[in-house]
Scaffold this motif. Structure first.
Motif, PDB file in Angstrom:
ATOM      1  N   HIS A   6       0.834  -1.209   0.000  1.00 25.97           N
ATOM      2  CA  HIS A   6       0.000   0.000   0.000  1.00 25.97           C
ATOM      3  C   HIS A   6       0.866   1.257   0.000  1.00 25.97           C
ATOM      4  O   HIS A   6       1.362   1.677   1.041  1.00 25.97           O
ATOM      5  CB  HIS A   6      -0.905  -0.043   1.248  1.00 25.97           C
ATOM      6  N   GLU A  62      -5.885   2.110  -5.481  1.00 28.80           N
ATOM      7  CA  GLU A  62      -6.818   2.169  -4.353  1.00 28.80           C
ATOM      8  C   GLU A  62      -8.109   2.793  -4.859  1.00 28.80           C
ATOM      9  O   GLU A  62      -8.140   3.965  -5.227  1.00 28.80           O
ATOM     10  CB  GLU A  62      -6.230   2.965  -3.185  1.00 28.80           C
ATOM     11  N   HIS A  73     -12.414   2.158   1.122  1.00 23.44           N
ATOM     12  CA  HIS A  73     -11.338   2.038   0.141  1.00 23.44           C
ATOM     13  C   HIS A  73     -11.040   0.566  -0.150  1.00 23.44           C
ATOM     14  O   HIS A  73     -10.873  -0.230   0.764  1.00 23.44           O
ATOM     15  CB  HIS A  73     -10.069   2.728   0.647  1.00 23.44           C
ATOM     16  N   ARG A 195     -10.725   7.792  11.184  1.00 26.72           N
ATOM     17  CA  ARG A 195     -11.445   7.847   9.919  1.00 26.72           C
ATOM     18  C   ARG A 195     -12.944   8.011  10.134  1.00 26.72           C
ATOM     19  O   ARG A 195     -13.726   7.918   9.197  1.00 26.72           O
ATOM     20  CB  ARG A 195     -11.173   6.581   9.089  1.00 26.72           C
ATOM     21  N   ASP A 246       0.787   2.539   3.579  1.00 27.64           N
ATOM     22  CA  ASP A 246      -0.044   3.669   3.125  1.00 27.64           C
ATOM     23  C   ASP A 246       0.821   4.919   2.997  1.00 27.64           C
ATOM     24  O   ASP A 246       0.377   6.034   3.278  1.00 27.64           O
ATOM     25  CB  ASP A 246      -1.228   3.901   4.087  1.00 27.64           C
TER      26      ASP A 246
HETATM   27 ZN   LIG Z   1      -7.289   4.607   1.917  1.00 23.86          ZN
END
Ligand SMILES: [Zn+2]
Ligand SMILES: [Zn+2]
Length: 281
Positions: A6, A62, A73, A195, A246
């Motif tokens: 990622h 993504e 996602h 999030r 990420d």
């Molecule tokens: Zn994401």
């Protein structure tokens, strides 16, 4: 075998070009890296052109989805990048994101905020213009302290004066499109802290039935207890556990190689994909 599944480059909202991300991956001691820019495969060619020897590249993306009004996602890997239906969908997502970015900047102007489209486009460079670029422009202009502040209800977050909704497909549709293109999907940061909404276990089970291949367990926003819970869920649903940093370059502070996926996960995903193959540098 060290795998980071990622990462983002400046082709979406990362700060480093794809080739630089590949060099950093090797420097960080990775054997396998996936480039997973938001809703675009535009960085793949540059990444491949300067792939360091010994590093295996997994083409990815993504995909921005929305379930019951919430952002979800999906990491997609090893799909055919020329698949017309998937390409059309990602074009729609990117176009909608661009339109939203313009609407947000217009609303900010209405609010008397000194941020122009030119400033935002300049920060995005060749990348897809998105909210992270507007957030950075706001911080640069001194309107907010940190870019992250822009995503709250005072600005671009839901309910905020500069909140604009954009198009995103349902994740079931995302899974189906990627599968039809020969690829595999992994649910990204399902319990990522900070999030807001977290996807319920029943919804993840529904995605597994729809053909989801894996679930991202090792992610900088998921602590040890969360990972243990997710590993159990993956086991019960037959999902492949994965992981990744990420990395967005300077943007988020998540650095490449700091989170990795279980050793066998690359092979397990590749076995289920037919749209593209990992490329060894
Ligand atoms: Zn994401
Ligand atoms: Zn990401």
């Amino acid at each position: 075998m060290r795998i980071d599944f990622h990462t983002h480059s400046s082709v979406s909202d990362g700060t480093d070009p794809p080739a630089a991300v590949m060099r950093q991956a090797r420097t960080a001691g990775l054997d396998v890296v996936a480039l997973t820019d938001h809703d675009t495969v535009d960085g793949h060619q540059d990444a491949l052109q300067e792939l360091p020897p010994g590093l295996t590249f997994v083409p990815g993306m993504e995909l921005s989805c929305r379930l019951d009004g919430h952002s979800v996602h999906l990491l997609a890997y090893l799909f055919d990048p020329a698949d017309a239906a998937l390409a059309a969908e990602t074009e729609t997502i990117v176009r909608s994101r661009n339109e939203r970015a313009r609407l947000i900047v217009a609303r900010l102007a209405d609010l008397g905020v000194p941020v122009t489209w030119e400033q935002v486009a300049d920060i995005a460079g060749d990348g897809v213009v998105g909210r992270p670029h507007i957030a950075r422009a706001l911080a640069r202009a001194g309107v907010i302290e940190r870019p992250a502040d822009a995503f709250g209800p005072a600005w671009m977050g839901p309910g905020g004066p500069a909140y604009v909704r954009r198009y995103a497909p349902d994740p079931h549709r995302g899974i189906e499109l990627v599968r039809a293109a020969g690829g595999v999907t992994v649910l990204a940061h399902p319990r990522g802290s900070g999030r807001g909404w977290q996807i319920p276990g029943e919804a993840i089970a529904g995605l597994a039935v729809a053909g989801l291949a894996g679930i991202e367990i090792n992610h900088p926003q998921q602590d040890e207890a969360t990972r243990a819970e997710l590993a159990e869920l993956a086991q019960s649903l037959g999902l492949i556990p994965t992981g990744g940093s990420d990395d967005h370059g300077e943007l988020t502070g998540f650095r490449i190689g700091t989170e990795t996926a279980p050793a066998g996960s690359c092979q397990r995903l590749a076995e289920r994909a037919s749209g593209a193959a990992p490329v060894r540098g």
